[in-house]
Design an enzyme around this catalytic site. Structure first.
Site, short mmCIF file in Angstrom:
data_model
loop_
_atom_site.label_atom_id
_atom_site.label_comp_id
_atom_site.label_asym_id
_atom_site.label_seq_id
_atom_site.Cartn_x
_atom_site.Cartn_y
_atom_site.Cartn_z
N ASP A 79 1.01 -1.10 0.02
CA ASP A 79 0.09 0.09 0.08
C ASP A 79 0.89 1.21 -0.13
OD1 ASP A 79 -2.30 1.62 0.50
OD2 ASP A 79 -1.88 1.93 2.34
N ASP A 112 -0.28 5.15 1.00
CA ASP A 112 -0.45 6.32 1.91
C ASP A 112 -0.45 5.58 3.25
OD1 ASP A 112 -0.73 7.95 -0.34
OD2 ASP A 112 -2.82 7.23 -0.65
N ASP A 170 -1.35 -0.25 6.14
CA ASP A 170 -1.79 0.76 7.32
C ASP A 170 -3.25 0.76 7.81
OD1 ASP A 170 -2.74 3.67 7.05
OD2 ASP A 170 -2.15 2.73 5.16
#
Length: 225
Positions: free
Chosen positions: A8, A10, A183
């Site tokens: 991922d 961001d 996250d």
């Protein structure tokens, strides 16, 4: 069995959120009216973090900031944005993790809900050839319409888009030894589907799920300590 390393972007490889930073960049340049846009942007970010925002609503909101111009017309602004706002925020720990996977011969993929136009420079800076991102619709003149094209690369869509990408390569998730770093609770569908899920800088909901399922948890920081 081949190995796949999914990342991922961001708040995982990046200390921040590309879409939010892009909107701040545009507001600072006077291209978006701060008084009108900032409260909407803040609300959208909070609903994303909570996992309550609609997928297409979220993606269309940020793709909408590109509406009315072509990629060529946005190119200079995108280059300035990457240099000023993104490059300094790429986490060294993320770069190191990518390098470790490459050293083992793993296929590295960047998969993000952010639109392809904004994240292409980031993928290039990280030397990641394989990018799965939300696609932007364009009109007959090649200008962004402000809408998403196809299925957004978010939540269940991130899993579906990966499966489609693998099928085009004659592969499946079952044929891969797959690690995914993320996250966000929004990535739970894909995290649950891979062999090795890793929660990186996890939000509270993802941390709870990681603890319950025994997933690895890592902290990638901007600076040591």
């Amino acid at each position: 069995m081949t190995a796949l390393a999914l990342f991922d972007l961001d708040h995982t490889l990046l200390d921040g959120d590309t879409d939010v930073l892009w909107c701040e960049f545009l507001m600072a340049r006077g291209e978006l009216d701060r008084n009108a846009f900032e409260p909407r942007n803040r609300a959208m970010e909070e609903r994303y973090k909570a996992g309550t925002v609609g997928v297409r609503e979220f993606c269309d909101f940020y793709v909408g900031t590109l509406a009315g111009r072509s990629p060529a017309q946005w190119a200079a602004a995108r280059a300035a944005f990457f240099g000023q706002c993104i490059a300094p925020r790429l986490l060294p720990a993320g770069r190191d993790c990518i390098a470790r996977h490459r050293s083992k011969g793993d296929t590295v993929v960047l998969t993000t809900a952010t639109n392809r136009f904004l994240v292409e420079p980031t993928a290039a800076a990280l030397s990641i050839a394989h990018l799965i991102a939300t696609e932007c619709e364009t009109d007959a003149q090649g200008r962004f319409t402000g809408r998403v094209a196809g299925e957004p690369n978010m939540r269940e869509g991130k899993l579906a888009r990966l499966q489609t990408w693998l099928e085009a390569r004659g592969q499946t998730l079952a044929s891969q030894s797959t690690t995914f770093y993320s996250d966000s609770i929004n990535d739970a569908p894909l995290l649950r589907a891979v062999g090795t899920p890793v929660a990186v800088n996890p939000d509270a909901q993802l941390r709870a799920e990681a603890d319950a399922r025994g997933w690895a948890v890592q902290r990638w920081r901007s600076h040591p300590g």
